[in-house]
Design a protein around this motif. Structure first.
Motif, PDB file in Angstrom:
ATOM      1  N   GLU A  93       3.281   0.654  -6.560  1.00  0.00           N
ATOM      2  CA  GLU A  93       4.553  -0.058  -6.659  1.00  0.00           C
ATOM      3  C   GLU A  93       4.411  -1.726  -6.585  1.00  0.00           C
ATOM      4  OE1 GLU A  93       7.108   1.339  -3.885  1.00  0.00           O
ATOM      5  OE2 GLU A  93       7.111   3.356  -4.652  1.00  0.00           O
ATOM      6  N   GLN A 126       0.888  -1.232   0.168  1.00  0.00           N
ATOM      7  CA  GLN A 126      -0.057  -0.077  -0.077  1.00  0.00           C
ATOM      8  C   GLN A 126       0.850   1.241   0.152  1.00  0.00           C
ATOM      9  OE1 GLN A 126      -3.256   0.020  -0.058  1.00  0.00           O
ATOM     10  NE2 GLN A 126      -3.307   2.183  -0.415  1.00  0.00           N
ATOM     11  N   ASN A 127       0.769   2.100  -0.902  1.00  0.00           N
ATOM     12  CA  ASN A 127       1.456   3.301  -1.212  1.00  0.00           C
ATOM     13  C   ASN A 127       0.465   4.474  -1.330  1.00  0.00           C
ATOM     14  OD1 ASN A 127       3.018   5.483  -2.330  1.00  0.00           O
ATOM     15  ND2 ASN A 127       4.623   4.149  -2.095  1.00  0.00           N
ATOM     16  N   GLU A 128       0.446   5.650  -0.601  1.00  0.00           N
ATOM     17  CA  GLU A 128      -0.464   6.802  -0.824  1.00  0.00           C
ATOM     18  C   GLU A 128      -0.466   7.448  -2.069  1.00  0.00           C
ATOM     19  OE1 GLU A 128       0.069   9.174   2.556  1.00  0.00           O
ATOM     20  OE2 GLU A 128      -0.528   7.693   4.124  1.00  0.00           O
TER      21      GLU A 128
END
Length: 291
Positions: free
Chosen positions: A42, A36-38
């Motif tokens: 990725e 999880q990336n804001e």
């Protein structure tokens, strides 16, 4: 001229199925394992999305309360069961009337067309049309108060479980009715005459002859209704006043906040639940043999 092999004839449809159905599902499944990336997506591999999704579901929670995900799925399954049961009764009744009590094919066509006219408009427009009827100052409350049947407006008519189920039934009854009607039109009428000659009552004929011969249509209609209700988020949002939780609504909110891996994980779980329901229905009726 020699016909093309069966596998070659099925190749174009197989390619469409691969590109527009299988590949998107595989992509969603892959994204569900990404970190999880804001800000960016990725590629990677992690189970944190599923861990976050079921956080607190297996620890018992406080005072034995269910976790948020379990509550959401139970709420969705509740709507699914209620809508399925109501649309089954309505769809079967309408199909039975048109198939067996309307003698003319032309009249059957006219009635069938009339019943499908609402589907010529957008689902959102049909949902919004209920708001002036069910609102606090809507036509239903106003009429009941004018007749002296109630003293104050009924609050639960709109933005409640009732309004959500009502809208679902309104939107999905035809999806149940059409397959059942198609199955009824294939029934040999001599079977009904034979049942009548053997002394069977109307209810006995219905339960022992018509219903078993319509199980294919009932199964297909059930699959349509269940899959539509389980993944719906617009109806729950509009008719529930953005106050009622459902799995589809949760996925939509997660997507709007750019939580794509978490939303993908939720979508994979939802797909698994729907597939389990469909498999259970197929255990009752072998659709491949019936078709």
């Amino acid at each position: 001229m020699k016909a093309f092999p069966a596998w070659l004839q099925a190749t174009p449809m197989g390619l469409v199925f691969l590109v527009f159905f299988l590949m998107p599902l595989l992509l969603v499944g892959a994204v569900s394992f990404w970190p999880q990336n804001e800000y960016t997506l990725e590629p990677g591999f992690t189970l944190s999305n599923y861990t976050m999704l079921f956080d607190g579901c297996f620890s018992g929670g406080e005072a034995g309360e269910l976790c948020t995900t379990a509550k959401t799925y139970l709420s969705t399954l509740k709507f699914c069961f209620l809508v399925w049961a109501i649309t089954l009764v309505l769809g079967f009744t309408l199909a039975y009337f048109v198939a067996f009590h309307v003698p003319s094919v032309g009249a059957q066509t006219v009635l069938f067309t009339v019943m499908t006219i609402p589907f010529w408009t957008s689902n959102v427009i049909r949902m919004i049309s209920w708001i002036p009827l069910l609102g606090r100052n809507g036509w239903v409350n106003t009429t009941l108060m004018d007749l002296g049947l109630i003293r104050q407006p009924i609050e639960w008519l709109l933005y409640s479980d009732f309004s959500v189920v009502l809208a679902f039934v309104h939107l999905n009854t035809t999806f149940m009715m059409v397959p059942i009607f198609n199955s009824m039109m294939k029934i040999d009428r001599s079977l009904l005459e034979a049942a009548n000659d053997c002394g069977a009552s109307g209810w006995q004929t219905l339960w022992n002859v018509i219903v078993p011969l319509c199980r294919t249509g009932i199964l297909i209609g059930s699959i349509f209704v269940i899959t539509l209700v389980m993944g719906d988020f617009v109806t729950v949002g509009v008719m529930g006043g953005q106050q009622i939780a459902s799995v589809g609504k949760t996925i939509q909110v997660q997507t709007s906040y750019l939580q794509f891996p978490l939303a993908a994980a939720n979508a994979v779980v939802l797909l698994g639940v729907v597939l389990l329901i469909i498999v259970a229905l197929n255990r009752l009726v072998d659709l491949r043999k019936e078709l």
